[in-house]
Design an enzyme around this catalytic site. Sequence first.
Site, short mmCIF file in Angstrom:
data_model
loop_
_atom_site.label_atom_id
_atom_site.label_comp_id
_atom_site.label_asym_id
_atom_site.label_seq_id
_atom_site.Cartn_x
_atom_site.Cartn_y
_atom_site.Cartn_z
N ASP A 80 1.05 -1.20 -0.16
CA ASP A 80 0.25 0.01 0.12
C ASP A 80 0.77 1.34 0.30
OD1 ASP A 80 0.85 0.02 2.78
OD2 ASP A 80 -0.96 0.14 3.75
N SER A 81 2.68 0.71 -0.12
CA SER A 81 3.41 1.72 0.03
C SER A 81 3.05 2.87 -1.84
CB SER A 81 4.61 1.57 0.44
OG SER A 81 4.99 0.57 -0.23
N GLU B 266 8.63 -3.73 11.18
CA GLU B 266 9.32 -2.38 10.60
C GLU B 266 9.65 -1.80 11.37
OE1 GLU B 266 6.90 -0.81 7.58
OE2 GLU B 266 8.18 0.78 7.81
N ASP C 196 -0.62 -6.17 -0.35
CA ASP C 196 -0.66 -5.11 1.15
C ASP C 196 -2.41 -5.71 1.24
OD1 ASP C 196 -0.50 -5.02 3.20
OD2 ASP C 196 1.11 -2.95 2.48
N1 LIG Z 1 9.48 0.64 4.98
C1 LIG Z 1 9.45 1.99 4.74
N2 LIG Z 1 8.00 2.05 5.74
C2 LIG Z 1 7.53 3.41 5.47
O1 LIG Z 1 6.51 3.27 6.83
C3 LIG Z 1 8.12 3.74 4.59
C4 LIG Z 1 8.74 4.00 3.67
N3 LIG Z 1 9.24 2.44 3.58
N4 LIG Z 1 9.77 4.73 2.84
C5 LIG Z 1 8.76 5.10 1.79
C6 LIG Z 1 7.81 6.49 3.20
C7 LIG Z 1 8.88 7.43 3.94
N5 LIG Z 1 8.45 7.18 4.77
C8 LIG Z 1 8.84 7.54 5.88
C9 LIG Z 1 9.55 6.79 7.38
C10 LIG Z 1 10.37 7.99 8.03
C11 LIG Z 1 11.26 8.29 8.00
C12 LIG Z 1 12.49 8.75 8.79
O2 LIG Z 1 13.33 9.92 8.69
N6 LIG Z 1 12.76 8.16 9.85
C13 LIG Z 1 13.82 8.60 10.96
C14 LIG Z 1 13.24 7.64 12.40
C15 LIG Z 1 12.00 8.23 12.96
C16 LIG Z 1 12.10 9.21 13.25
O3 LIG Z 1 12.59 9.66 14.69
O4 LIG Z 1 11.68 10.74 13.11
C17 LIG Z 1 14.72 8.01 10.37
O5 LIG Z 1 15.95 8.17 10.71
O6 LIG Z 1 15.11 6.96 9.85
C18 LIG Z 1 11.27 9.40 6.57
C19 LIG Z 1 10.41 8.75 5.70
C20 LIG Z 1 7.50 6.33 5.19
N7 LIG Z 1 7.33 5.37 4.00
C1 LIG Z 2 6.96 -1.35 4.02
C2 LIG Z 2 6.21 -2.39 3.58
C3 LIG Z 2 6.53 -3.27 5.26
C4 LIG Z 2 4.95 -2.36 3.35
O1 LIG Z 2 4.33 -2.51 4.04
C5 LIG Z 2 4.68 -1.70 2.16
O2 LIG Z 2 5.34 -1.27 0.78
O3 LIG Z 2 3.40 -1.85 2.75
MG LIG Z 3 2.14 -1.93 3.31
#
Ligand SMILES: Nc1nc(=O)c2c([nH]1)NC[C@@H]1CN(c3ccc(C(=O)N[C@@H](CCC(=O)O)C(=O)O)cc3)CN21
Ligand SMILES: CC(C)C(=O)C(=O)O
Ligand SMILES: [Mg+2]
Length: 271
Positions: free
Chosen positions: A50-51, A187, A89
């Site tokens: 669902d990403s 995750e 998903d």
């Molecule tokens: N596996 C996955 N799960 C997600 O939810 C997700 C992705 N990939 N990739 C694309 C987008 C971008 N997302 C994200 C998720 C986390 C950060 C992030 O910067 N996280 C911090 C840790 C959390 C914090 O303290 O804010 C990091 O340093 O990784 C950025 C983009 C959410 N999405």
């Molecule tokens: C990051 C993975 C686990 C996911 O659920 C997605 O890509 O939707």
């Molecule tokens: Mg997902």
Amino acid sequence: MADEALKRVRTRHFQRAKENGIKITGLTSYDQLTAGIFDEAGIDFLLVGDSAGNNVYGYDTTLPVTIDDLIPLARAVAGAVKRAFVVADMPFGSYETGPDEALHTAFRFMKETAAHAVKLEGGVRSAEQIRRIVSAGIPVMAHIGFTPQSEHGLGGHVIQGRGEQVEQLLADARAVQDAGAFAVVLEMVPAEAAARVTAELRIPTIGVGAGPHVDGQLLVWTDWAGFTKGRIPKFVKQYANLRQTLTDAVSAYRTDVEAGSYPGPEHSYED
Ligand SMILES: Nc1nc(=O)c2c([nH]1)NC[C@@H]1CN(c3ccc(C(=O)N[C@@H](CCC(=O)O)C(=O)O)cc3)CN21
Ligand SMILES: CC(C)C(=O)C(=O)O
Ligand SMILES: [Mg+2]
């Protein structure tokens, strides 16, 4: 899981990989071209995530994604693979009300696409849904730790399973295993917590930002290929720079068209 070159990957191969200490590799895919490439490269499973909300449809979160958004993508991916196991998903709002709704959604993915399994988020809270889907003969991949569909409830992209929270993570892991999940995605959890879950469970753990002590790895393909715009999580290793490659290519195309140097005689038909 590299051997068994052309035999289709099945749930028993996930189990066997864990038992033999062979790592499982997964990537997301949303279309037939990437699915074909990843399949031929020997990636064991493809998640039609669902990403796609972020990566195909341009939403900020996965929350608006519907079953109808994902079905054509799952059909494209499942239709393109010869070996990889394809997981669809289940989107936010398609299984939470209970086992009946969850099974109904799983039936849609299994009947309207050629996916081999479904995935849903949540441990203890989703156990009854998992049990019902599995009892209908549909394999379920579980997903615990940081669950993006609960982003607002969790207060952002927050690492799960730190400190005392490891007990909740373990309870969630046991619940999905007992409910019949064939594998579980962990995750954004600390490496030590993921190691504990992996040691305790019979079913394989698939890490996404869960460190090395898990049975397999999964990444969002657009993150891994350097295609995603904006911030990517710390756990992502970037294996290519597709965004730069395409940016350079499109600039060159525009320059050529504006200069009249494309199309040349080699791209033109004679009378
Ligand atoms: N596996 C996955 N799960 C997600 O939810 C997700 C992705 N990939 N990739 C694309 C987008 C971008 N997302 C994200 C998720 C986390 C950060 C992030 O910067 N996280 C911090 C840790 C959390 C914090 O303290 O804010 C990091 O340093 O990784 C950025 C983009 C959410 N999405
Ligand atoms: C990051 C993975 C686990 C996911 O659920 C997605 O890509 O939707
Ligand atoms: Mg997902």
